[in-house]
Scaffold this motif. Structure first.
Motif, PDB file in Angstrom:
ATOM      1  N   LEU A  98       0.830  -1.204   0.000  1.00 31.14           N
ATOM      2  CA  LEU A  98       0.000   0.000   0.000  1.00 31.14           C
ATOM      3  C   LEU A  98       0.867   1.258   0.000  1.00 31.14           C
ATOM      4  CD1 LEU A  98      -2.808  -1.047   2.510  1.00 31.14           C
ATOM      5  CD2 LEU A  98      -3.146  -0.365   0.118  1.00 31.14           C
ATOM      6  N   ARG A  99       1.989   1.188   0.677  1.00 30.08           N
ATOM      7  CA  ARG A  99       2.888   2.339   0.731  1.00 30.08           C
ATOM      8  C   ARG A  99       3.603   2.553  -0.594  1.00 30.08           C
ATOM      9  NH1 ARG A  99       5.501   0.645   4.651  1.00 30.08           N
ATOM     10  NH2 ARG A  99       7.306  -0.233   3.577  1.00 30.08           N
ATOM     11  N   GLU A 100       3.996   1.445  -1.258  1.00 27.22           N
ATOM     12  CA  GLU A 100       4.773   1.544  -2.488  1.00 27.22           C
ATOM     13  C   GLU A 100       3.922   1.761  -3.734  1.00 27.22           C
ATOM     14  OE1 GLU A 100       6.996  -2.066  -2.517  1.00 27.22           O
ATOM     15  OE2 GLU A 100       8.419  -1.404  -0.977  1.00 27.22           O
ATOM     16  N   ASP A 101       2.706   1.215  -3.754  1.00 23.28           N
ATOM     17  CA  ASP A 101       1.876   1.321  -4.957  1.00 23.28           C
ATOM     18  C   ASP A 101       0.397   1.478  -4.568  1.00 23.28           C
ATOM     19  OD1 ASP A 101       0.914   1.293  -7.536  1.00 23.28           O
ATOM     20  OD2 ASP A 101       1.129  -0.884  -7.805  1.00 23.28           O
ATOM     21  N   PRO A 102       0.023   2.611  -3.991  1.00 26.54           N
ATOM     22  CA  PRO A 102      -1.353   2.812  -3.538  1.00 26.54           C
ATOM     23  C   PRO A 102      -2.383   2.731  -4.664  1.00 26.54           C
ATOM     24  CG  PRO A 102      -0.137   4.873  -3.498  1.00 26.54           C
ATOM     25  CD  PRO A 102       0.861   3.799  -3.734  1.00 26.54           C
ATOM     26  N   GLN A 103      -2.048   3.260  -5.847  1.00 28.65           N
ATOM     27  CA  GLN A 103      -2.996   3.239  -6.951  1.00 28.65           C
ATOM     28  C   GLN A 103      -3.224   1.809  -7.450  1.00 28.65           C
ATOM     29  OE1 GLN A 103      -4.841   5.762  -7.959  1.00 28.65           O
ATOM     30  NE2 GLN A 103      -5.913   4.367  -9.384  1.00 28.65           N
ATOM     31  N   GLY A 104      -2.143   1.068  -7.545  1.00 21.89           N
ATOM     32  CA  GLY A 104      -2.269  -0.326  -7.978  1.00 21.89           C
ATOM     33  C   GLY A 104      -3.090  -1.142  -6.999  1.00 21.89           C
ATOM     34  N   GLU A 105      -2.915  -0.879  -5.719  1.00 17.34           N
ATOM     35  CA  GLU A 105      -3.678  -1.590  -4.689  1.00 17.34           C
ATOM     36  C   GLU A 105      -5.154  -1.195  -4.737  1.00 17.34           C
ATOM     37  OE1 GLU A 105      -2.493  -4.025  -2.242  1.00 17.34           O
ATOM     38  OE2 GLU A 105      -1.171  -4.024  -3.992  1.00 17.34           O
ATOM     39  N   LEU A 106      -5.425   0.080  -5.069  1.00 14.45           N
ATOM     40  CA  LEU A 106      -6.807   0.533  -5.207  1.00 14.45           C
ATOM     41  C   LEU A 106      -7.491  -0.216  -6.356  1.00 14.45           C
ATOM     42  CD1 LEU A 106      -9.135   2.446  -4.485  1.00 14.45           C
ATOM     43  CD2 LEU A 106      -8.112   4.134  -6.035  1.00 14.45           C
ATOM     44  N   ALA A 130     -14.358   0.817  -3.447  1.00 10.39           N
ATOM     45  CA  ALA A 130     -12.926   0.684  -3.182  1.00 10.39           C
ATOM     46  C   ALA A 130     -12.331   2.013  -2.729  1.00 10.39           C
ATOM     47  CB  ALA A 130     -12.215   0.169  -4.431  1.00 10.39           C
ATOM     48  N   ARG A 131     -12.724   3.107  -3.385  1.00  6.82           N
ATOM     49  CA  ARG A 131     -12.217   4.430  -2.985  1.00  6.82           C
ATOM     50  C   ARG A 131     -12.654   4.787  -1.572  1.00  6.82           C
ATOM     51  NH1 ARG A 131     -13.215   5.700  -8.514  1.00  6.82           N
ATOM     52  NH2 ARG A 131     -15.354   6.350  -8.021  1.00  6.82           N
ATOM     53  N   GLU A 132     -13.919   4.543  -1.269  1.00  2.00           N
ATOM     54  CA  GLU A 132     -14.429   4.893   0.058  1.00  2.00           C
ATOM     55  C   GLU A 132     -13.782   4.018   1.143  1.00  2.00           C
ATOM     56  OE1 GLU A 132     -18.661   4.723   0.036  1.00  2.00           O
ATOM     57  OE2 GLU A 132     -18.896   6.332  -1.445  1.00  2.00           O
ATOM     58  N   MET A 133     -13.629   2.727   0.860  1.00  5.64           N
ATOM     59  CA  MET A 133     -12.991   1.836   1.827  1.00  5.64           C
ATOM     60  C   MET A 133     -11.533   2.217   2.045  1.00  5.64           C
ATOM     61  SD  MET A 133     -14.661  -1.773   0.469  1.00  5.64           S
ATOM     62  CE  MET A 133     -13.845  -2.822   1.681  1.00  5.64           C
ATOM     63  N   THR A 134     -10.853   2.622   0.980  1.00  4.34           N
ATOM     64  CA  THR A 134      -9.454   3.022   1.082  1.00  4.34           C
ATOM     65  C   THR A 134      -9.305   4.310   1.885  1.00  4.34           C
ATOM     66  OG1 THR A 134      -8.905   1.965  -1.029  1.00  4.34           O
ATOM     67  CG2 THR A 134      -7.398   3.675  -0.239  1.00  4.34           C
ATOM     68  N   GLN A 135     -10.207   5.246   1.669  1.00  8.63           N
ATOM     69  CA  GLN A 135     -10.171   6.495   2.425  1.00  8.63           C
ATOM     70  C   GLN A 135     -10.416   6.259   3.912  1.00  8.63           C
ATOM     71  OE1 GLN A 135     -13.078   8.958   0.511  1.00  8.63           O
ATOM     72  NE2 GLN A 135     -11.811   9.330  -1.319  1.00  8.63           N
ATOM     73  N   HIS A 136     -11.279   5.302   4.212  1.00  7.66           N
ATOM     74  CA  HIS A 136     -11.590   5.018   5.615  1.00  7.66           C
ATOM     75  C   HIS A 136     -10.435   4.291   6.301  1.00  7.66           C
ATOM     76  CE1 HIS A 136     -13.803   3.963   9.200  1.00  7.66           C
ATOM     77  NE2 HIS A 136     -13.554   2.684   8.990  1.00  7.66           N
ATOM     78  N   ASP A 137      -9.996   3.167   5.712  1.00  3.75           N
ATOM     79  CA  ASP A 137      -8.875   2.399   6.262  1.00  3.75           C
ATOM     80  C   ASP A 137      -8.396   1.445   5.176  1.00  3.75           C
ATOM     81  OD1 ASP A 137      -7.102   0.716   7.602  1.00  3.75           O
ATOM     82  OD2 ASP A 137      -8.218   0.813   9.478  1.00  3.75           O
ATOM     83  N   ALA A 138      -7.405   1.868   4.431  1.00  3.31           N
ATOM     84  CA  ALA A 138      -6.942   1.091   3.278  1.00  3.31           C
ATOM     85  C   ALA A 138      -6.426  -0.286   3.690  1.00  3.31           C
ATOM     86  CB  ALA A 138      -5.846   1.861   2.545  1.00  3.31           C
ATOM     87  N   LEU A 139      -5.625  -0.339   4.743  1.00  2.00           N
ATOM     88  CA  LEU A 139      -5.048  -1.616   5.170  1.00  2.00           C
ATOM     89  C   LEU A 139      -6.139  -2.592   5.606  1.00  2.00           C
ATOM     90  CD1 LEU A 139      -2.622  -3.378   5.775  1.00  2.00           C
ATOM     91  CD2 LEU A 139      -2.478  -2.300   8.041  1.00  2.00           C
ATOM     92  N   ALA A 140      -7.058  -2.113   6.431  1.00  4.32           N
ATOM     93  CA  ALA A 140      -8.135  -2.985   6.911  1.00  4.32           C
ATOM     94  C   ALA A 140      -8.985  -3.499   5.752  1.00  4.32           C
ATOM     95  CB  ALA A 140      -9.010  -2.228   7.909  1.00  4.32           C
ATOM     96  N   ALA A 141      -9.231  -2.630   4.764  1.00  3.79           N
ATOM     97  CA  ALA A 141     -10.033  -3.030   3.612  1.00  3.79           C
ATOM     98  C   ALA A 141      -9.363  -4.150   2.841  1.00  3.79           C
ATOM     99  CB  ALA A 141     -10.269  -1.829   2.699  1.00  3.79           C
ATOM    100  N   HIS A 142      -8.076  -4.026   2.573  1.00  3.68           N
ATOM    101  CA  HIS A 142      -7.358  -5.050   1.813  1.00  3.68           C
ATOM    102  C   HIS A 142      -7.229  -6.344   2.612  1.00  3.68           C
ATOM    103  CE1 HIS A 142      -5.931  -3.175  -1.952  1.00  3.68           C
ATOM    104  NE2 HIS A 142      -6.140  -2.045  -1.284  1.00  3.68           N
ATOM    105  N   LEU A 143      -6.973  -6.225   3.905  1.00  5.54           N
ATOM    106  CA  LEU A 143      -6.853  -7.426   4.723  1.00  5.54           C
ATOM    107  C   LEU A 143      -8.157  -8.207   4.746  1.00  5.54           C
ATOM    108  CD1 LEU A 143      -4.797  -6.090   7.775  1.00  5.54           C
ATOM    109  CD2 LEU A 143      -3.980  -7.503   5.868  1.00  5.54           C
ATOM    110  N   GLU A 144      -9.253  -7.487   4.834  1.00  3.70           N
ATOM    111  CA  GLU A 144     -10.552  -8.161   4.910  1.00  3.70           C
ATOM    112  C   GLU A 144     -10.960  -8.759   3.573  1.00  3.70           C
ATOM    113  OE1 GLU A 144     -15.259  -7.185   5.859  1.00  3.70           O
ATOM    114  OE2 GLU A 144     -13.720  -5.674   6.228  1.00  3.70           O
ATOM    115  N   VAL A 145     -10.888  -7.970   2.515  1.00  3.25           N
ATOM    116  CA  VAL A 145     -11.366  -8.426   1.209  1.00  3.25           C
ATOM    117  C   VAL A 145     -10.405  -9.411   0.563  1.00  3.25           C
ATOM    118  CG1 VAL A 145     -12.023  -7.688  -1.111  1.00  3.25           C
ATOM    119  CG2 VAL A 145     -12.651  -6.289   0.863  1.00  3.25           C
ATOM    120  N   GLU A 146      -9.119  -9.114   0.627  1.00  4.14           N
ATOM    121  CA  GLU A 146      -8.125  -9.928  -0.074  1.00  4.14           C
ATOM    122  C   GLU A 146      -7.702 -11.153   0.724  1.00  4.14           C
ATOM    123  OE1 GLU A 146      -3.607  -9.404  -1.966  1.00  4.14           O
ATOM    124  OE2 GLU A 146      -4.750  -7.650  -1.275  1.00  4.14           O
ATOM    125  N   LEU A 147      -7.530 -10.994   2.044  1.00  3.61           N
ATOM    126  CA  LEU A 147      -6.948 -12.064   2.846  1.00  3.61           C
ATOM    127  C   LEU A 147      -7.877 -12.627   3.913  1.00  3.61           C
ATOM    128  CD1 LEU A 147      -3.458 -10.397   3.357  1.00  3.61           C
ATOM    129  CD2 LEU A 147      -4.069 -12.130   1.670  1.00  3.61           C
TER     130      LEU A 147
END
Length: 234
Positions: A90-98, A119-136
């Motif tokens: 998320l730190r290195e490629d925020p757009q790609g992660e979005l 995805a934009r709204e979830m990222t604005q709220h908590d990007a890490l939590a969104a990816h952890l929940e949806v992806e992992l």
């Protein structure tokens, strides 16, 4: 009307702990029962049966706790590593992660426009939590605890193992094996149906499997104990 479903987060983990507790109790029942029935088949000495049963109870509880601690520790280490990797991405490629988050939401049946907005709204709220929940499927605030798992497993095994030990020691010599077997098979039917209820499976089939397996284990250990006692090995 509000529907409460056992999915995600704390509820899912509680169900997992409950299922593990039932299975741990079942292990205690079968392990200790098999040993005390086997010893009872070889000798009527209450002291020998009590010693063997207590050793099985303590040793089994420690073994279960250690195994669960190691297993859950490995799982937690893996989850923590995935969190570190996701945070770095998320730190290195925020757009790609979005974009990746939007694609994953689309794969769940959400339209392209809605997925991108979500995805934009979830990222604005908590990007890490969104990816952890949806992806992992990980909640970083609710990682498993190896100590809780170890204690729960040990307690469940101990409670299950106490049943055959108490049944054996509290019953008259002429009835102890029969009473213990009946008590164990009833307990196995209960734990089997309970585990099936938690998992949403067929209760009768699950109970029957455990009862048949437990009966086979008890029959074999009693026969072996009786054989060894008759031949004078014990």
């Amino acid at each position: 009307m509000t529907h409460e479903e056992p999915h995600g987060g704390v509820t899912s983990q509680k169900l997992n702990w409950l299922r593990a507790g039932v299975l741990g109790a079942n292990d205690g029942i079968v392990s200790v029962a098999s040993l005390v029935v086997g010893v009872a088949g070889a000798t009527s000495d209450t002291g020998a049966i009590a010693t063997a049963g207590t050793a099985a109870l303590v040793g089994g509880a420690v073994s279960m706790a250690l195994g669960e601690y190691v297993s859950v520790s490995s799982q937690r280490d893996s989850e923590r590593n995935m969190i570190r990797v996701e945070r770095r991405e998320l730190r290195e490629d925020p757009q790609g992660e979005l974009e990746e988050l939007a694609e994953m939401l689309q794969e769940r049946g959400i339209s392209d426009a809605t997925a991108r907005q979500a995805a934009r709204e979830m990222t604005q709220h908590d990007a890490l939590a969104a990816h952890l929940e949806v992806e992992l499927g990980i909640d970083q605030e609710d990682l498993v605890s190896p100590w809780h798992a170890a204690f729960s497993s040990a307690i469940a095994f101990t409670l299950g193992g106490l049943l055959p030990l108490v049944a054996m020691l509290a019953t008259d010599v002429s009835w102890r094996v029969g009473v213990t077997i009946v008590a164990v098979l009833i307990a196995l039917a209960i734990t089997g149906s309970t585990a099936a209820h938690i998992g949403g499976g067929p209760k009768v089939r699950a109970a029957a499997r455990l009862v048949l397996g437990g009966a086979l284990a008890l029959a074999l250990t009693y026969a072996i104990g009786n054989l060894l006692g008759t031949t004078g090995v014990v």
